[in-house]
Design an enzyme around this catalytic site. Structure first.
Site, PDB file in Angstrom:
ATOM      1  N   GLN A 113      41.284  38.635  35.542  1.00  0.00           N
ATOM      2  CA  GLN A 113      41.306  37.231  35.229  1.00  0.00           C
ATOM      3  C   GLN A 113      41.638  37.126  33.753  1.00  0.00           C
ATOM      4  O   GLN A 113      40.995  37.773  32.923  1.00  0.00           O
ATOM      5  CB  GLN A 113      39.949  36.632  35.570  1.00  0.00           C
ATOM      6  CG  GLN A 113      39.773  35.203  35.248  1.00  0.00           C
ATOM      7  CD  GLN A 113      38.402  34.665  35.670  1.00  0.00           C
ATOM      8  OE1 GLN A 113      37.587  35.329  36.301  1.00  0.00           O
ATOM      9  NE2 GLN A 113      38.151  33.448  35.288  1.00  0.00           N
ATOM     10  N   VAL A 116      38.934  36.957  31.010  1.00  0.00           N
ATOM     11  CA  VAL A 116      37.798  37.860  31.159  1.00  0.00           C
ATOM     12  C   VAL A 116      38.299  39.306  31.150  1.00  0.00           C
ATOM     13  O   VAL A 116      38.358  39.938  30.101  1.00  0.00           O
ATOM     14  CB  VAL A 116      36.973  37.534  32.435  1.00  0.00           C
ATOM     15  CG1 VAL A 116      35.713  38.384  32.494  1.00  0.00           C
ATOM     16  CG2 VAL A 116      36.593  36.055  32.474  1.00  0.00           C
ATOM     17  N   CYS A 117      38.658  39.829  32.298  1.00  0.00           N
ATOM     18  CA  CYS A 117      38.996  41.251  32.407  1.00  0.00           C
ATOM     19  C   CYS A 117      40.320  41.623  31.739  1.00  0.00           C
ATOM     20  O   CYS A 117      40.430  42.691  31.150  1.00  0.00           O
ATOM     21  CB  CYS A 117      38.980  41.679  33.867  1.00  0.00           C
ATOM     22  SG  CYS A 117      37.342  41.452  34.609  1.00  0.00           S
ATOM     23  N   VAL A 118      41.316  40.760  31.815  1.00  0.00           N
ATOM     24  CA  VAL A 118      42.595  41.059  31.156  1.00  0.00           C
ATOM     25  C   VAL A 118      42.395  41.052  29.636  1.00  0.00           C
ATOM     26  O   VAL A 118      42.790  41.988  28.942  1.00  0.00           O
ATOM     27  CB  VAL A 118      43.702  40.074  31.584  1.00  0.00           C
ATOM     28  CG1 VAL A 118      44.958  40.262  30.751  1.00  0.00           C
ATOM     29  CG2 VAL A 118      44.020  40.251  33.072  1.00  0.00           C
ATOM     30  N   THR A 121      40.088  44.087  28.559  1.00  0.00           N
ATOM     31  CA  THR A 121      40.776  45.370  28.694  1.00  0.00           C
ATOM     32  C   THR A 121      41.883  45.510  27.658  1.00  0.00           C
ATOM     33  O   THR A 121      42.082  46.599  27.107  1.00  0.00           O
ATOM     34  CB  THR A 121      41.314  45.542  30.126  1.00  0.00           C
ATOM     35  OG1 THR A 121      40.185  45.551  31.025  1.00  0.00           O
ATOM     36  CG2 THR A 121      42.116  46.812  30.282  1.00  0.00           C
TER      37      THR A 121
END
Length: 177
Positions: A113, A116-118, A121
Site C-alpha cells: 500500500q 504504508v508498506c511501499v 520498504t
C-alpha cells in the site's frame, strides 16, 4: 545467480482486490505489474514477492485465500517469496540476506500500500544501501478520509524522490531507470 537489479513486488495479495473494498485502480495496477514482471524476466532479473501476514481471522491470515499472491501475477517456480509481519519488507525477514546472496544492488519497487508498506520498504531499502527505483504508476492504495488515493500516490511519488529514483513503468529497463 548474480544480478545487479531485482523487482520487488510488495503485498499484491488477493485480499487487496476484494470486491467490497478493492484497491483503487486495481486492474490497471495488475497490468503495470504484469508488464514489469515480464520485463524483469526478459532481462534476466529476479522477481521477489513480498507477502504480508496478519493475525487469525484477518483478510491476510497466513494460508487464507486473501493472503495468497494475486493469481494474475503469481510467482513462478524459483521466484523468491519473502513473508513479513510489518510494513518494512526488511524488518525481521531474510530479504537483505537474499538480496546479498543474489548480488543485487538495485531494487525496482511496485505494489501496495503506497503510504504504508511501499513507503516503508522504499526508505528501508535506501537505508540498507540499495539504489532504489519506485515505479510511480505501479503502486496503489485506498482513499482515506482526508485524501483521495491519487493524491496519496502523487504525494508519495514526490516525497520518496529523496530515497529513490521515481519513474513510470514504461521507463523501467529501457535506459530511463
Amino acid at each position: 545467480m548474480s544480478n545487479s537489479k531485482a523487482l520487488l513486488v510488495i503485498d499484491v495479495q488477493a485480499a487487496m482486490f476484494d470486491e467490497a473494498d478493492p484497491v483503487v485502480q486495481g486492474e490497471a495496477l495488475l497490468q503495470k505489474i504484469k508488464s514489469l514482471i515480464a520485463k524483469a524476466r526478459q532481462n534476466g532479473h529476479p522477481v521477489i514477492y513480498i507477502q504480508h501476514t496478519e493475525g487469525a481471522g484477518t483478510p491476510l491470515e497466513q494460508g487464507s485465500n486473501g493472503w495468497e499472491i494475486h493469481p494474475s501475477i503469481a510467482p513462478l517456480q524459483g521466484d523468491a517469496i519473502v513473508e513479513k509481519l510489518t510494513p518494512d519488507s526488511f524488518y525481521e525477514t531474510q530479504l537483505h540476506l537474499l538480496l546479498q546472496e543474489m548480488g543485487v544492488k538495485e531494487l525496482i519497487l511496485c505494489g501496495m500500500q503506497t503510504e504504508v508498506c511501499v513507503d516503508t520498504t522504499c526508505r528501508s531499502a535506501f537505508s540498507h544501501g540499495y539504489s532504489v527505483t519506485l515505479v510511480s504508476d505501479a503502486h496503489s492504495t485506498w482513499h482515506s478520509p482526508q485524501l483521495q488515493a491519487g493524491q496519496i500516490i502523487s504525494h508519495h511519488n514526490h516525497v520518496l524522490r529523496l530515497f529513490a529514483t521515481v519513474a513510470g513503468e514504461e521507463e523501467i529497463w529501457t535506459g530511463g531507470a
